[in-house]
Design a protein around this motif. Structure first.
Motif, PDB file in Angstrom:
ATOM      1  N   ASN A   5      46.551  42.373  28.016  1.00  0.00           N
ATOM      2  CA  ASN A   5      46.377  43.277  29.148  1.00  0.00           C
ATOM      3  C   ASN A   5      47.525  43.081  30.125  1.00  0.00           C
ATOM      4  O   ASN A   5      47.924  41.945  30.391  1.00  0.00           O
ATOM      5  N   ILE A   7      47.661  43.827  33.881  1.00  0.00           N
ATOM      6  CA  ILE A   7      46.873  44.245  35.038  1.00  0.00           C
ATOM      7  C   ILE A   7      47.863  44.377  36.185  1.00  0.00           C
ATOM      8  O   ILE A   7      48.543  43.413  36.546  1.00  0.00           O
ATOM      9  N   ILE A  37      46.119  48.128  32.713  1.00  0.00           N
ATOM     10  CA  ILE A  37      45.071  48.409  33.695  1.00  0.00           C
ATOM     11  C   ILE A  37      45.744  48.591  35.047  1.00  0.00           C
ATOM     12  O   ILE A  37      46.293  47.641  35.605  1.00  0.00           O
ATOM     13  N   ILE A  65      42.101  42.512  41.274  1.00  0.00           N
ATOM     14  CA  ILE A  65      42.738  41.941  40.085  1.00  0.00           C
ATOM     15  C   ILE A  65      41.795  40.933  39.434  1.00  0.00           C
ATOM     16  O   ILE A  65      41.565  40.969  38.217  1.00  0.00           O
ATOM     17  N   LYS A  68      39.087  41.965  37.091  1.00  0.00           N
ATOM     18  CA  LYS A  68      39.489  42.433  35.757  1.00  0.00           C
ATOM     19  C   LYS A  68      39.789  41.283  34.792  1.00  0.00           C
ATOM     20  O   LYS A  68      40.025  41.521  33.613  1.00  0.00           O
ATOM     21  N   ASP A 106      46.176  38.001  29.873  1.00  0.00           N
ATOM     22  CA  ASP A 106      46.370  38.933  30.973  1.00  0.00           C
ATOM     23  C   ASP A 106      47.683  38.619  31.684  1.00  0.00           C
ATOM     24  O   ASP A 106      47.872  37.513  32.177  1.00  0.00           O
TER      25      ASP A 106
END
Length: 161
Positions: A5, A7, A37, A65, A68, A106
């Motif tokens: 991910n 983010i 994201i 943040i 997520k 992430d």
């Protein structure tokens, strides 16, 4: 399959950045589940914000943040004071996170004021792209390319020379 991910705070408006990120996203489907994201950027109604206003922005963006990020995720915060890594070293970081049982990585890109201390303290690694400053849109494109390159390195692909 590992999930990656990004983010990030803010949206990308420039077509040339979205096209490049889209190309790397497409290439990455061979190696991982790749997800971007985007979270809304906080606005300050002053051209000269004070430290208190900036702290409020960082706090609000940081909370969104952190919502997520899963408790078991491996988190890499992109920040100027982070470590400088080569592409080969980034590839090893991703490989090692996966080998240690992390199924989600992430990467966090903050807004124009950076990342909150709370987000930075949650990170397993603080990573800097350069000592230079880049627009956040460009940073997202460069990071997408480097993640693709990292997978190519770990699989001995032809992309990395």
């Amino acid at each position: 399959m590992i999930k990656i991910n990004i983010i990030c705070i803010g949206k990308i408006k420039e077509k040339y950045f979205t096209d490049a990120i889209g190309e790397y996203s497409k290439r990455l489907t061979a190696y991982c589940k790749y997800n971007i994201i985007e979270l809304n950027e906080e606005r300050i109604r002053s051209n000269t914000p004070n430290q208190s206003q900036i702290a409020e922005v960082l706090d609000a963006e940081g909370k969104r943040i952190l919502q997520k990020i899963g408790s078991g995720d491996y988190v890499i915060a992109m920040c100027i004071e982070g470590r400088l890594l080569s592409s080969e070293e980034l590839s090893k970081v991703i490989d090692n996170a996966s080998l240690s049982g992390k199924s989600i990585i992430d990467f966090i890109i903050g807004g124009s004021y950076g990342l909150s201390d709370e987000v930075k303290s949650r990170a397993n690694l603080k990573l800097s792209m350069s000592k230079m400053t880049f627009p956040h849109q460009m940073a997202r494109m460069i990071l997408s390319e480097q993640i693709y390159r990292a997978f190519e390195i770990s699989t001995n692909g032809k992309y990395h020379k």
